[in-house]
Design an enzyme around this catalytic site. Sequence first.
Site, PDB file in Angstrom:
ATOM      1  N   ASP A 169      -2.149  10.205   7.299  1.00  0.00           N
ATOM      2  CA  ASP A 169      -1.599  10.894   8.462  1.00  0.00           C
ATOM      3  C   ASP A 169      -1.745  12.403   8.325  1.00  0.00           C
ATOM      4  O   ASP A 169      -1.681  12.937   7.207  1.00  0.00           O
ATOM      5  CB  ASP A 169      -0.106  10.525   8.600  1.00  0.00           C
ATOM      6  CG  ASP A 169       0.450  10.867   9.960  1.00  0.00           C
ATOM      7  OD1 ASP A 169      -0.343  11.101  10.903  1.00  0.00           O
ATOM      8  OD2 ASP A 169       1.684  10.920  10.101  1.00  0.00           O
TER       9      ASP A 169
ATOM     10  N   HIS B 218     -10.185  14.783  11.739  1.00  0.00           N
ATOM     11  CA  HIS B 218     -10.607  13.423  11.412  1.00  0.00           C
ATOM     12  C   HIS B 218     -11.865  13.432  10.539  1.00  0.00           C
ATOM     13  O   HIS B 218     -12.003  12.635   9.614  1.00  0.00           O
ATOM     14  CB  HIS B 218     -10.871  12.627  12.687  1.00  0.00           C
ATOM     15  CG  HIS B 218      -9.648  12.417  13.521  1.00  0.00           C
ATOM     16  ND1 HIS B 218      -8.473  11.910  12.994  1.00  0.00           N
ATOM     17  CD2 HIS B 218      -9.405  12.634  14.848  1.00  0.00           C
ATOM     18  CE1 HIS B 218      -7.567  11.812  13.959  1.00  0.00           C
ATOM     19  NE2 HIS B 218      -8.107  12.258  15.084  1.00  0.00           N
TER      20      HIS B 218
ATOM     21  N   LEU C   7     -12.908  -2.803  -7.410  1.00  0.00           N
ATOM     22  CA  LEU C   7     -11.878  -2.434  -6.442  1.00  0.00           C
ATOM     23  C   LEU C   7     -12.169  -3.041  -5.075  1.00  0.00           C
ATOM     24  O   LEU C   7     -13.292  -2.977  -4.578  1.00  0.00           O
ATOM     25  CB  LEU C   7     -11.824  -0.905  -6.322  1.00  0.00           C
ATOM     26  CG  LEU C   7     -10.970  -0.329  -5.172  1.00  0.00           C
ATOM     27  CD1 LEU C   7      -9.488  -0.505  -5.464  1.00  0.00           C
ATOM     28  CD2 LEU C   7     -11.288   1.143  -4.948  1.00  0.00           C
TER      29      LEU C   7
END
Length: 254
Positions: free
Chosen positions: A34, A51, A145
Amino acid sequence: MFDRFFQQAEERSGDNDVPIDTSNVPKHIAIIMDGNGRWAKKKGLPRIAGHREGMKVIHRIVEKANDLQVKYLTLYAFSTENWKRPKTEVDFLMKLPEQFLDKELPKLKRNNVKVRIMGDESVLPVHTLRAVHKAVDETAANTGLILNFALNYGSRHEIVNMVKQIGEEIESNTLSPADINEKLLTERLLSSGLPDPDLLIRTSGEIRLSNFMLWQLAYSEFWFTNVLWPDFGEEDLEEAIRTYQQRKRRYGGI
């Protein structure tokens, strides 16, 4: 009051000289990324610049999580509520997975990272799905991962659809109400196959879940920071893990 509480908690735990206990690294970390828009606004830039900068952070955090031997990393990339944003911003956000994966997929493959997606794919643009599915397919055999993108994801939407599915199975007599338990529900969630997050991180100073993994976060440890996502670095991830390692997880016990 809560802002002061979390700020004090971070100050108490933020000793960067304390080494990370490699035997107690969270197996699954979920991050609500965020603050991209606010980061851009502070710099007098359009929101899309935030962004774009936030996308660069993903690369660094994935590499650091991999180095620390985190097994699962879930990133809240786009929520079911984000469609309410201006169309120009939404269109840009829908292009980011393609831009990110076009550049990063070779590195993810070299680093043995496995990509998966969690969300409602039915309304995602074709170009977005094409890029994500390519990454999922080309990393399917990887054993390192697991990088899980929550894309067009909303926890309430997820739970409602799960309940509908169970209701249909009961109606068709393929499932009995007596068979319903926590294990069954967990297996029907979009996160099926992943353990619940051990640690939730949210950047930008906001202290809420924003419809993210409401079932799965029942016993997760939360860590909030005022750092905006484009400024979030490897040292912030390490600080969150150190804080996690100082907590005692009782799961309702003593």
